[in-house]
Design an enzyme around this catalytic site. Structure first.
Site, PDB file in Angstrom:
ATOM      1  N   GLU A 119      -2.124   9.201  -1.411  1.00 18.15           N
ATOM      2  CA  GLU A 119      -1.512   7.900  -1.735  1.00 18.15           C
ATOM      3  C   GLU A 119      -1.385   7.083  -0.468  1.00 18.15           C
ATOM      4  OE1 GLU A 119       2.175   8.359  -3.883  1.00 18.15           O
ATOM      5  OE2 GLU A 119       1.141   8.805  -5.755  1.00 18.15           O
ATOM      6  N   HIS A 236       7.305  -2.395  -5.853  1.00 17.60           N
ATOM      7  CA  HIS A 236       6.016  -1.759  -6.129  1.00 17.60           C
ATOM      8  C   HIS A 236       5.026  -2.866  -6.454  1.00 17.60           C
ATOM      9  CE1 HIS A 236       2.973   0.922  -7.671  1.00 17.60           C
ATOM     10  NE2 HIS A 236       3.696   1.956  -7.308  1.00 17.60           N
ATOM     11  N   ARG A 282       3.035  -0.565   0.751  1.00 16.45           N
ATOM     12  CA  ARG A 282       3.443  -1.303  -0.449  1.00 16.45           C
ATOM     13  C   ARG A 282       3.943  -2.716  -0.186  1.00 16.45           C
ATOM     14  NH1 ARG A 282       6.448   3.377  -4.043  1.00 16.45           N
ATOM     15  NH2 ARG A 282       4.486   4.445  -4.340  1.00 16.45           N
ATOM     16  N   HIS A 343      11.435  -1.513  -7.298  1.00 12.65           N
ATOM     17  CA  HIS A 343      11.047  -0.135  -7.615  1.00 12.65           C
ATOM     18  C   HIS A 343      12.041   0.908  -7.101  1.00 12.65           C
ATOM     19  CE1 HIS A 343       8.298   3.085  -8.570  1.00 12.65           C
ATOM     20  NE2 HIS A 343       8.156   3.440  -7.313  1.00 12.65           N
ATOM     21  N   ARG A 378      10.178   3.508   2.090  1.00  9.15           N
ATOM     22  CA  ARG A 378       9.951   4.897   1.664  1.00  9.15           C
ATOM     23  C   ARG A 378       8.457   5.196   1.567  1.00  9.15           C
ATOM     24  NH1 ARG A 378       9.216   7.173  -3.571  1.00  9.15           N
ATOM     25  NH2 ARG A 378       9.134   5.024  -4.244  1.00  9.15           N
TER      26      ARG A 378
HETATM   27  C1  SIN Z   1       3.681   5.592  -7.961  1.00 10.64           C
HETATM   28  O1  SIN Z   1       3.228   6.463  -8.690  1.00 10.64           O
HETATM   29  O2  SIN Z   1       3.029   4.642  -7.544  1.00 10.64           O
HETATM   30  C2  SIN Z   1       5.119   5.659  -7.583  1.00 10.64           C
HETATM   31  C3  SIN Z   1       5.379   6.834  -6.767  1.00 10.64           C
HETATM   32  C4  SIN Z   1       6.552   6.557  -5.891  1.00 10.64           C
HETATM   33  O3  SIN Z   1       7.116   5.480  -5.940  1.00 10.64           O
HETATM   34  O4  SIN Z   1       6.879   7.434  -5.092  1.00 10.64           O
END
Ligand code: SIN
Length: 547
Positions: A119, A236, A282, A343, A378
């Site tokens: 990610e 998000h 993000r 988020h 985060r």
């Molecule tokens: C996501 O799946 O994009 C969210 C995961 C997260 O916010 O840690």
């Protein structure tokens, strides 16, 4: 799910308020040392944890190491993480995950080995997932099953915690509303662990479920606890944007698998904003999306996964595939309209490394707490791990605190609670909506001194609600939302720089003098608007540092 053993008298050594990953893990730890009562407003399968799609970050793959996870987390936090807390998170994380696997958690595998995904801002593939995009759901399923096996744990579902009870400077119980009967009563305990999750509902657009109204932060503030870093709200970038749908999360894992962002004209744009393109941090992706929306006069951009293939999408993202279809979007064929949404709260109730708040007897873990692991931003997928690690730590500290403590009687508080009269909130829905729109418009992805002053002024008009007792869950939630919104706005006004998730269009510099200070609020500051007034002209005036 019905409350278990409802005929057992309501008595416990420990109260856990909230039943997401942090609360359930805390309850299991506490149950080794005493009777535990887990209080949940509404249904226990409605926590934010349940909705976590992308996964849980943990340094367990062959290519990974806790030191690398540590470095990535610190980097994401922009110099404002508490290093010891991050070390605990990454070092204790693997054992907590192994334990969950022993209890029955089924994380996805490839060729018989755990599958680790990538990610944004992770330099290694370290995200475990379950059933493609249902990781939080799987973790909660396993934890609830384990909780239900423990005779020492009693669950009280559909019970809303109104306030914490503090006597002689110690938190020794909670005032609770039975949502079915409307009866309010006091539950005493030796120690209380707060795990109520976040406050996304203070924003008009949020990926959080409807119950994320910041109750824990507000009640801790009223009980005298100190809050930290409330200005740091993570937005998000990719939540579903349809006039008739909630802002359903479209996991970052989709971009990890190659999803692209296109503007209203169909053009790819992220490379113009960051070398990592769609996998940039993000806050950068969120601001880029807003810029594209403004430039093309559109209300959203598009997430394009059509090139990833139907079979792959259905297998890898079954929840997202099915949910979008419910809103008549076939993600295998169509671009998905998306825009940013609130988020995650990085800030919350200040705790030490063991989850202790500034109020003796009160502990906190998970999103409601500010343990320092996230700093100003985060790292994706660190929060489920935080819930496990710090849920267990806070519970262990609560056990140590409770040793030798008597359960208080609290009869006077009980009588006072029932006496009323309760306030009546006129036009509840209108107030709720005005608050959410104020926060989205003035304290959102991009803020400025001017917008924050406007927000603080607007919120202070509703502040008299905070002192009133209410009889219904809806009114009590709005009161909590007002209080938490004030904290976010005041802290954001105080922080006169742009760092991590906090972006001030009037103060773009990241590192002006004093930038490493943390905002800290207690109830006097918020009610009187002290933070807002003091902030003008000084970056450093909100509070002194905690020792
Ligand atoms: C996501 O799946 O994009 C969210 C995961 C997260 O916010 O840690």
């Amino acid at each position: 799910m019905a409350t278990r053993r409802s005929r057992v008298p309501l008595q416990a050594d420990f109260l856990v308020i909230g039943s997401g990953v942090a609360g359930l893990r805390a309850a299991l730890e506490l149950s080794r040392s005493g009777r535990v009562m887990v209080l949940t407003k509404g249904h226990p399968l409605q926590s934010s944890s349940i909705y976590a799609q992308g996964g849980v970050a943990v340094a367990m793959s062959e290519e990974d190491d806790v030191a690398i996870h540590f470095t990535d987390t610190i980097k994401a936090g922009h110099g404002l993480c508490r290093k010891e807390a991050v070390r605990m998170l990454v070092e204790e994380g693997p054992a907590r995950i192994q334990e969950l696997i022993r209890w029955g958690a089924k994380f996805d595998k490839i060729g018989g080995k755990l599958a680790f995904a990538r990610e944004a801002a992770h330099s290694r593939s370290r995200i475990l997932r379950a059933r493609g995009d249902a990781t939080g759901n799987e973790m909660v399923r396993v934890l609830i099953a384990e909780v239900n096996r423990q005779k020492q744990i009693q669950r009280l579902d559909h019970h809303f915690t109104v306030d914490l009870v503090v006597e002689n400077g110690r938190c020794c119980g909670a005032a609770v509303l039975d949502e079915a009967s409307g009866r309010q009563f006091v539950l005493p305990a030796c120690a209380i662990v707060l795990t109520t999750g976040g406050a996304g509902q203070i924003y008009a657009r949020t990926t959080n479920p409807p119950n994320a109204t910041g109750d824990g932060v507000a009640m801790a503030l009223r009980a005298g606890a100190v809050l930290q870093d409330m200005e740091f709200v993570q937005f998000h970038p990719t939540a579903l944007y349809l006039p008739s749908s909630p802002s359903f999360l479209l996991s970052e894992a989709m971009r990890g698998e190659g999803a692209q962002l296109r503007n209203n004209k169909g053009a790819l744009f992220m490379q113009r904003y960051h070398p990592m393109g769609a996998l940039a941090p993000r806050d950068i992706v969120s601001r880029a999306i807003l810029a594209e929306m403004a430039a093309t006069k559109a209300r959203h951009v598009y997430l394009d996964v059509t090139h990833l293939g139907t079979e792959f999408l259905k297998r890898r993202f079954p929840t997202i595939y099915a949910t979008c279809l419910r809103y008549d979007i076939d993600i295998t064929e169509e671009w998905i309209p998306v825009s940013p949404s609130a988020h995650y709260m990085m800030g919350g109730v200040w705790t030490d490394l063991n989850g202790a708040t500034t109020v003796p007897g009160l502990f906190a873990a998970g999103e409601v707490a500010c343990s320092g692991v996230h700093g100003a931003n985060r790292l994706a997928s660190n929060s489920l791990l935080e819930g496990l690690v710090f849920g267990a730590r806070a519970a262990a500290a609560a056990v140590a605190f409770a040793e030798g403590q008597e359960i208080s009687k609290l009869t006077a508080q009980d009588t006072a609670l029932r006496a009323g009269p309760f306030g009546i909130l006129e036009d509840e829905e209108k107030l709720r909506s005005s608050l959410r729109r104020t926060m989205w418009g003035q304290v959102g992805v991009i803020r400025s001194g001017e917008s924050l002053v406007r927000a603080c002024a607007q919120l202070s008009r509703w502040a008299q609600l905070v002192a009133l007792p209410f009889a219904t869950r809806a009114a009590l939630e709005i009161k909590n939302m007002v209080q938490v919104a004030q904290c976010v706005a005041e802290a954001a006004l105080w922080r006169e720089n742009s760092v991590g998730a906090h972006y001030r269009s009037d103060c773009l510099e990241a590192k002006r003098a004093g930038w490493q200070q943390h905002s800290r609020l207690s109830s006097g500051d918020v009610v009187s608007g002290k933070a807002a007034r003091q902030s003008r002209g000084s970056l450093l005036s909100l509070r002194g540092r905690l020792k």
